[in-house]
Design a protein around this motif. Structure first.
Motif, PDB file in Angstrom:
ATOM      1  N   CYS A  33       0.845  -1.193   0.000  1.00  0.00           N
ATOM      2  CA  CYS A  33       0.000   0.000   0.000  1.00  0.00           C
ATOM      3  C   CYS A  33       0.882   1.247   0.000  1.00  0.00           C
ATOM      4  O   CYS A  33       1.500   1.569   1.029  1.00  0.00           O
ATOM      5  CB  CYS A  33      -0.890  -0.024   1.246  1.00  0.00           C
ATOM      6  SG  CYS A  33      -1.859   1.483   1.432  1.00  0.00           S
ATOM      7  N   PRO A  34       0.990   1.964  -1.118  1.00  0.00           N
ATOM      8  CA  PRO A  34       1.861   3.141  -1.169  1.00  0.00           C
ATOM      9  C   PRO A  34       1.548   4.166  -0.073  1.00  0.00           C
ATOM     10  O   PRO A  34       2.478   4.702   0.551  1.00  0.00           O
ATOM     11  CB  PRO A  34       1.602   3.731  -2.561  1.00  0.00           C
ATOM     12  CG  PRO A  34       1.097   2.582  -3.367  1.00  0.00           C
ATOM     13  CD  PRO A  34       0.338   1.713  -2.403  1.00  0.00           C
ATOM     14  N   ASP A  35       0.276   4.442   0.198  1.00  0.00           N
ATOM     15  CA  ASP A  35      -0.072   5.475   1.191  1.00  0.00           C
ATOM     16  C   ASP A  35       0.525   5.150   2.567  1.00  0.00           C
ATOM     17  O   ASP A  35       1.075   6.027   3.238  1.00  0.00           O
ATOM     18  CB  ASP A  35      -1.598   5.609   1.335  1.00  0.00           C
ATOM     19  CG  ASP A  35      -2.224   6.339   0.155  1.00  0.00           C
ATOM     20  OD1 ASP A  35      -1.481   6.802  -0.729  1.00  0.00           O
ATOM     21  OD2 ASP A  35      -3.463   6.446   0.110  1.00  0.00           O
ATOM     22  N   GLU A  36       0.397   3.899   2.984  1.00  0.00           N
ATOM     23  CA  GLU A  36       0.896   3.531   4.314  1.00  0.00           C
ATOM     24  C   GLU A  36       2.421   3.639   4.375  1.00  0.00           C
ATOM     25  O   GLU A  36       2.980   4.120   5.362  1.00  0.00           O
ATOM     26  CB  GLU A  36       0.459   2.106   4.662  1.00  0.00           C
ATOM     27  CG  GLU A  36      -1.041   2.019   4.903  1.00  0.00           C
ATOM     28  CD  GLU A  36      -1.547   0.585   5.003  1.00  0.00           C
ATOM     29  OE1 GLU A  36      -0.729  -0.360   5.003  1.00  0.00           O
ATOM     30  OE2 GLU A  36      -2.778   0.412   5.063  1.00  0.00           O
ATOM     31  N   TRP A  37       3.084   3.208   3.301  1.00  0.00           N
ATOM     32  CA  TRP A  37       4.557   3.245   3.291  1.00  0.00           C
ATOM     33  C   TRP A  37       5.053   4.689   3.231  1.00  0.00           C
ATOM     34  O   TRP A  37       5.999   5.045   3.928  1.00  0.00           O
ATOM     35  CB  TRP A  37       5.106   2.425   2.105  1.00  0.00           C
ATOM     36  CG  TRP A  37       5.079   0.953   2.367  1.00  0.00           C
ATOM     37  CD1 TRP A  37       3.998   0.185   2.654  1.00  0.00           C
ATOM     38  CD2 TRP A  37       6.206   0.065   2.389  1.00  0.00           C
ATOM     39  NE1 TRP A  37       4.370  -1.134   2.828  1.00  0.00           N
ATOM     40  CE2 TRP A  37       5.716  -1.230   2.665  1.00  0.00           C
ATOM     41  CE3 TRP A  37       7.573   0.239   2.175  1.00  0.00           C
ATOM     42  CZ2 TRP A  37       6.551  -2.339   2.750  1.00  0.00           C
ATOM     43  CZ3 TRP A  37       8.409  -0.874   2.255  1.00  0.00           C
ATOM     44  CH2 TRP A  37       7.902  -2.145   2.549  1.00  0.00           C
ATOM     45  N   LEU A  38       4.428   5.516   2.404  1.00  0.00           N
ATOM     46  CA  LEU A  38       4.839   6.921   2.329  1.00  0.00           C
ATOM     47  C   LEU A  38       4.699   7.572   3.703  1.00  0.00           C
ATOM     48  O   LEU A  38       5.608   8.259   4.173  1.00  0.00           O
ATOM     49  CB  LEU A  38       4.002   7.683   1.286  1.00  0.00           C
ATOM     50  CG  LEU A  38       4.308   7.352  -0.186  1.00  0.00           C
ATOM     51  CD1 LEU A  38       3.219   7.924  -1.105  1.00  0.00           C
ATOM     52  CD2 LEU A  38       5.683   7.861  -0.619  1.00  0.00           C
ATOM     53  N   ALA A  39       3.565   7.336   4.368  1.00  0.00           N
ATOM     54  CA  ALA A  39       3.325   7.932   5.689  1.00  0.00           C
ATOM     55  C   ALA A  39       4.385   7.444   6.681  1.00  0.00           C
ATOM     56  O   ALA A  39       4.967   8.239   7.430  1.00  0.00           O
ATOM     57  CB  ALA A  39       1.922   7.596   6.173  1.00  0.00           C
ATOM     58  N   ASP A  73       3.364  13.779  -2.699  1.00  0.00           N
ATOM     59  CA  ASP A  73       4.645  13.875  -3.413  1.00  0.00           C
ATOM     60  C   ASP A  73       4.589  12.849  -4.562  1.00  0.00           C
ATOM     61  O   ASP A  73       4.831  11.651  -4.369  1.00  0.00           O
ATOM     62  CB  ASP A  73       5.804  13.580  -2.441  1.00  0.00           C
ATOM     63  CG  ASP A  73       7.169  13.668  -3.110  1.00  0.00           C
ATOM     64  OD1 ASP A  73       7.267  13.496  -4.338  1.00  0.00           O
ATOM     65  OD2 ASP A  73       8.152  13.895  -2.379  1.00  0.00           O
ATOM     66  N   VAL A  74       4.251  13.356  -5.739  1.00  0.00           N
ATOM     67  CA  VAL A  74       3.980  12.476  -6.895  1.00  0.00           C
ATOM     68  C   VAL A  74       5.227  11.697  -7.314  1.00  0.00           C
ATOM     69  O   VAL A  74       5.147  10.516  -7.652  1.00  0.00           O
ATOM     70  CB  VAL A  74       3.428  13.316  -8.074  1.00  0.00           C
ATOM     71  CG1 VAL A  74       3.192  12.465  -9.303  1.00  0.00           C
ATOM     72  CG2 VAL A  74       2.139  14.014  -7.668  1.00  0.00           C
ATOM     73  N   GLN A  75       6.382  12.366  -7.270  1.00  0.00           N
ATOM     74  CA  GLN A  75       7.632  11.688  -7.690  1.00  0.00           C
ATOM     75  C   GLN A  75       7.974  10.541  -6.748  1.00  0.00           C
ATOM     76  O   GLN A  75       8.361   9.459  -7.192  1.00  0.00           O
ATOM     77  CB  GLN A  75       8.784  12.682  -7.666  1.00  0.00           C
ATOM     78  CG  GLN A  75       8.921  13.439  -8.972  1.00  0.00           C
ATOM     79  CD  GLN A  75      10.250  14.171  -9.036  1.00  0.00           C
ATOM     80  OE1 GLN A  75      10.910  14.354  -8.009  1.00  0.00           O
ATOM     81  NE2 GLN A  75      10.638  14.573 -10.225  1.00  0.00           N
ATOM     82  N   ALA A  76       7.835  10.803  -5.450  1.00  0.00           N
ATOM     83  CA  ALA A  76       8.158   9.761  -4.464  1.00  0.00           C
ATOM     84  C   ALA A  76       7.191   8.589  -4.614  1.00  0.00           C
ATOM     85  O   ALA A  76       7.592   7.424  -4.554  1.00  0.00           O
ATOM     86  CB  ALA A  76       8.087  10.337  -3.048  1.00  0.00           C
ATOM     87  N   ARG A  77       5.926   8.904  -4.839  1.00  0.00           N
ATOM     88  CA  ARG A  77       4.923   7.846  -5.026  1.00  0.00           C
ATOM     89  C   ARG A  77       5.255   7.007  -6.251  1.00  0.00           C
ATOM     90  O   ARG A  77       5.197   5.773  -6.224  1.00  0.00           O
ATOM     91  CB  ARG A  77       3.524   8.464  -5.160  1.00  0.00           C
ATOM     92  CG  ARG A  77       2.420   7.432  -5.426  1.00  0.00           C
ATOM     93  CD  ARG A  77       1.078   8.109  -5.515  1.00  0.00           C
ATOM     94  NE  ARG A  77       0.707   8.696  -4.237  1.00  0.00           N
ATOM     95  CZ  ARG A  77       0.051   8.063  -3.262  1.00  0.00           C
ATOM     96  NH1 ARG A  77      -0.355   6.823  -3.443  1.00  0.00           N
ATOM     97  NH2 ARG A  77      -0.240   8.668  -2.127  1.00  0.00           N
ATOM     98  N   ASP A  78       5.641   7.686  -7.322  1.00  0.00           N
ATOM     99  CA  ASP A  78       5.969   6.985  -8.563  1.00  0.00           C
ATOM    100  C   ASP A  78       7.166   6.048  -8.351  1.00  0.00           C
ATOM    101  O   ASP A  78       7.144   4.896  -8.770  1.00  0.00           O
ATOM    102  CB  ASP A  78       6.284   8.046  -9.632  1.00  0.00           C
ATOM    103  CG  ASP A  78       6.302   7.449 -11.012  1.00  0.00           C
ATOM    104  OD1 ASP A  78       5.361   6.703 -11.320  1.00  0.00           O
ATOM    105  OD2 ASP A  78       7.270   7.715 -11.766  1.00  0.00           O
ATOM    106  N   ARG A  79       8.194   6.564  -7.638  1.00  0.00           N
ATOM    107  CA  ARG A  79       9.382   5.727  -7.367  1.00  0.00           C
ATOM    108  C   ARG A  79       9.006   4.540  -6.482  1.00  0.00           C
ATOM    109  O   ARG A  79       9.445   3.412  -6.709  1.00  0.00           O
ATOM    110  CB  ARG A  79      10.476   6.551  -6.675  1.00  0.00           C
ATOM    111  CG  ARG A  79      11.229   7.465  -7.619  1.00  0.00           C
ATOM    112  CD  ARG A  79      12.555   7.898  -6.996  1.00  0.00           C
ATOM    113  NE  ARG A  79      12.350   8.694  -5.794  1.00  0.00           N
ATOM    114  CZ  ARG A  79      12.261  10.024  -5.776  1.00  0.00           C
ATOM    115  NH1 ARG A  79      12.388  10.701  -6.889  1.00  0.00           N
ATOM    116  NH2 ARG A  79      12.075  10.669  -4.650  1.00  0.00           N
ATOM    117  N   LEU A  80       8.168   4.787  -5.486  1.00  0.00           N
ATOM    118  CA  LEU A  80       7.768   3.706  -4.573  1.00  0.00           C
ATOM    119  C   LEU A  80       6.965   2.643  -5.334  1.00  0.00           C
ATOM    120  O   LEU A  80       7.181   1.441  -5.156  1.00  0.00           O
ATOM    121  CB  LEU A  80       6.959   4.275  -3.404  1.00  0.00           C
ATOM    122  CG  LEU A  80       6.571   3.280  -2.321  1.00  0.00           C
ATOM    123  CD1 LEU A  80       7.797   2.642  -1.662  1.00  0.00           C
ATOM    124  CD2 LEU A  80       5.725   3.964  -1.236  1.00  0.00           C
TER     125      LEU A  80
END
Ligand SMILES: Nc1ncnc2c1ncn2[C@@H]1O[C@H](COP(=O)(O)OP(=O)(O)OP(=O)(O)O)[C@@H](O)[C@H]1O
Ligand SMILES: [Mg+2]
Length: 164
Positions: free
Chosen positions: A37-43, A51-58
């Protein structure tokens, strides 16, 4: 290979508030499968959920990790939203190349219902969930490329649950 024994890649497709994380948590236990889950990991990494770039990389890194897990026989759930057909095609073909079962679950709901759910979720302010308003959701809905029946038929039948 028997579909019951090959690992599955499960793609959860839908706009914010459509219920991807809710369904992913249930399927993760039932299948069992690793949920990415990108949202949980980003948080958890202290990164802004917008942060669109970080999400894309993740998401790219998760996709590589999903391939590694599938090769080891582990089923995986990706809850990226998958707004575009191109992304869904890429994931389907990548999983098939490994001999994996691949499912697309499309979660659809009217925009007013999505707004109601998001308003309720925003009030709770749970960690790992993005604060999304109607003003943000309306343009997202314009960009979202809903899967057609023909596209859904390119995927395998869900082993558990329905496609949406
Ligand atoms: N089928 C459903 N019917 C009604 N409410 C639901 C349903 N599925 C989820 N919800 C509720 O709607 C809210 C949004 O669900 P959820 O967080 O799973 O959506 P999401 O698709 O993961 O959103 P995002 O893209 O922002 O991560 C949650 O508060 C959840 O409890
Ligand atoms: Mg979610």
């Amino acid at each position: 290979m028997d579909a019951g024994h090959e690992p599955s890649l499960i793609l959860l497709c839908g706009l914010p508030g459509s219920g991807k994380t809710t369904l992913a948590k249930r399927l993760a236990n039932e299948i069992p499968a690793v949920r990415l889950c990108p949202d949980e990991w980003l948080a958890d990494l202290g990164i802004d959920l917008f942060d669109v770039q970080a999400r894309d990389r993740l998401e790219k890194r998760f996709s590589q990790h999903a391939q590694e897990l599938l090769k080891l026989g582990q089923s995986v759930i990706l809850e990226f939203g998958f707004w575009s057909r191109t992304e869904r095609d890429e994931k389907r073909l990548g999983a098939r190349a490994l001999g994996a079962h691949v499912e697309l679950h499309y979660l659809a709901a009217p925009i007013d219902e999505l707004c109601r759910r998001l308003e309720a979720r925003n009030e709770k302010g749970e960690r790992g969930t993005a604060q999304i308003t109607r003003e943000m959701l309306e343009p997202y809905a314009e960009l979202f490329e809903a899967p057609t029946t023909d596209e859904l038929n390119l995927f395998d039948e869900p082993l558990l649950g329905r496609r949406g």
